[in-house]
Design a protein around this motif. Structure first.
Motif, PDB file in Angstrom:
ATOM      1  N   ASP A 183       0.825  -1.212   0.000  1.00 25.30           N
ATOM      2  CA  ASP A 183       0.000   0.000   0.000  1.00 25.30           C
ATOM      3  C   ASP A 183       0.858   1.261   0.000  1.00 25.30           C
ATOM      4  N   ASP A 184       1.904   1.260   0.815  1.00 23.97           N
ATOM      5  CA  ASP A 184       2.732   2.453   0.924  1.00 23.97           C
ATOM      6  C   ASP A 184       3.643   2.630  -0.286  1.00 23.97           C
ATOM      7  N   LEU A 185       4.102   1.542  -0.892  1.00 26.91           N
ATOM      8  CA  LEU A 185       4.844   1.646  -2.147  1.00 26.91           C
ATOM      9  C   LEU A 185       3.955   2.200  -3.258  1.00 26.91           C
ATOM     10  N   ARG A 186       2.694   1.794  -3.240  1.00 27.91           N
ATOM     11  CA  ARG A 186       1.743   2.315  -4.231  1.00 27.91           C
ATOM     12  C   ARG A 186       1.594   3.831  -4.069  1.00 27.91           C
ATOM     13  N   LEU A 187       1.520   4.296  -2.820  1.00 22.59           N
ATOM     14  CA  LEU A 187       1.432   5.725  -2.558  1.00 22.59           C
ATOM     15  C   LEU A 187       2.671   6.447  -3.071  1.00 22.59           C
ATOM     16  N   LEU A 188       3.849   5.926  -2.752  1.00 21.27           N
ATOM     17  CA  LEU A 188       5.094   6.560  -3.190  1.00 21.27           C
ATOM     18  C   LEU A 188       5.204   6.581  -4.708  1.00 21.27           C
ATOM     19  N   ALA A 189       4.805   5.483  -5.347  1.00 19.55           N
ATOM     20  CA  ALA A 189       4.859   5.411  -6.807  1.00 19.55           C
ATOM     21  C   ALA A 189       3.923   6.433  -7.439  1.00 19.55           C
ATOM     22  N   GLN A 190       2.756   6.617  -6.844  1.00 21.02           N
ATOM     23  CA  GLN A 190       1.810   7.599  -7.374  1.00 21.02           C
ATOM     24  C   GLN A 190       2.346   9.017  -7.202  1.00 21.02           C
ATOM     25  N   GLU A 236       3.272  11.682 -10.230  1.00 24.61           N
ATOM     26  CA  GLU A 236       2.713  13.032 -10.272  1.00 24.61           C
ATOM     27  C   GLU A 236       3.777  14.109 -10.075  1.00 24.61           C
ATOM     28  N   LYS A 237       5.049  13.703  -9.948  1.00 19.66           N
ATOM     29  CA  LYS A 237       6.175  14.609  -9.738  1.00 19.66           C
ATOM     30  C   LYS A 237       6.062  15.379  -8.423  1.00 19.66           C
ATOM     31  N   ARG A 238       5.304  14.818  -7.489  1.00 20.80           N
ATOM     32  CA  ARG A 238       5.251  15.396  -6.146  1.00 20.80           C
ATOM     33  C   ARG A 238       6.362  14.821  -5.274  1.00 20.80           C
ATOM     34  N   LEU A 239       6.963  13.746  -5.729  1.00 17.94           N
ATOM     35  CA  LEU A 239       8.131  13.134  -5.092  1.00 17.94           C
ATOM     36  C   LEU A 239       9.114  12.846  -6.213  1.00 17.94           C
TER      37      LEU A 239
END
Length: 313
Positions: free
Chosen positions: A265-272, A276-279
């Motif tokens: 779940d958290d990898l999915r968040l980071l990937a998203q 989106e170029k927010r990270l």
């Protein structure tokens, strides 16, 4: 047979290539053709201390060639990112679907490979501070992989963020990552007090730096110790810590954190966020994995800021 990287005390780099059998996946594992891996200083340092034929490697990105027999997780042909406790530096890996997530098409394998260890460490460490809106956060090791991710995430959370860098050049990277202020030079850590006290401190340096930072915690503040790059011992002023009361020193180990969090779940968040170029991962070096010896040595000597990614042929 596939190629993998193993430890070899007789090699100048302590690393060597070896042919091994194709991994046999358990029902809860998917077989992944690895495209890229990223290196973390901790795993490279650990590899130098391991016996012959140990198989290092944590972060990887690639393509699922056999989905898990359980039917869970990414399906055949999916582009994925994941992490393993060991053995990721290999042409193929068997990865638990709980540690594996499909990535968006716009995210490259190179970008994805930087996310697991550094991204999850930054994310989980920041969560120890609770809601960060309006809070003050201090991050050491700011120009490293964890530090740069932590700065970006903390800034987006609405925190006032102070970083620390060893040079003026590296301080610019930290500013670009979202730091409001940057302390230059680890010997100047006491000067960080001018921007404190801090509700959350994320420290990867240890030693005297950790000892100097603890008194700078605000009431109910938390210091998350994620590493000890300078020293594994610290002399703490216990009178100051005890009489102030309410402050916490939290020992952080990602392997233990993953027993209580959903890596997928958290990898999915980071990937998203990365899509989106927010990270934005700062990738200092991209190279073929055949250059692992030189790259690993330079990483240990702190010649890189940000992340190092190797491409598997």
């Amino acid at each position: 047979m596939i190629r993998t990287i193993v430890t070899d005390p007789l090699s100048p780099s302590h690393l060597a290539f070896k042919e091994v059998d194709v991994p046999q996946a358990m029902p809860w594992e998917a077989l992944v053709q690895v495209k890229t891996v990223s290196l973390n200083r901790g795993e490279v340092k650990d590899a130098m201390d391991q016996e012959a034929s140990s198989r290092p490697g944590w972060d990887f990105a690639g393509i699922v060639i056999e989905p898990a027999q359980s039917g869970q997780g990414p399906q055949k042909g999916a582009r994925v990112v994941g992490l393993l406790p060991m053995g990721a530096w290999s042409e193929q890996v068997a990865a638990p679907v709980s540690m594996l997530v499909e990535i968006p098409d716009k995210l490259t394998f190179t970008e994805a490979a930087t996310l697991p260890v550094a991204g999850l460490t930054a994310l989980y460490a920041l969560r120890k501070g609770g809601m960060l809106l309006g809070k003050r956060v201090f991050i050491t090791g700011s120009s490293g992989g964890v530090g740069l991710f932590a700065h970006q995430l903390a800034a987006q959370s609405g925190a006032f963020v102070v970083g620390m860098a060893s040079t003026e050049e590296k301080s610019k990277l930290v500013k670009e990552a979202g730091a409001d202020e940057v302390i230059i030079g680890y010997s100047a850590v006491s000067s960080a007090s001018q921007f404190g006290p801090y509700d959350l401190i994320i420290d990867s340096v240890g030693g005297n730096t950790l000892a100097a930072l603890l008194p700078q915690l605000a009431p109910q503040g938390v210091c998350v110790a994620v590493g000890f790059s300078s020293s594994n011992t610290a002399t703490i002023d216990m009178m100051n810590l005890v009489t102030s009361g309410g402050r916490t020193l939290y020992s952080f180990f990602l392997g233990e954190e993953l027993t209580r969090h959903s890596a997928a779940d958290d990898l999915r968040l980071l990937a998203q966020l990365a899509t989106e170029k927010r990270l934005i991962p700062r990738i200092e070096v991209e190279a073929p994995w055949t250059q692992i010896g030189t790259i690993a040595r330079n990483l240990l000597e702190r010649k890189y800021s940000g992340k190092v990614v190797l491409h598997i042929d």
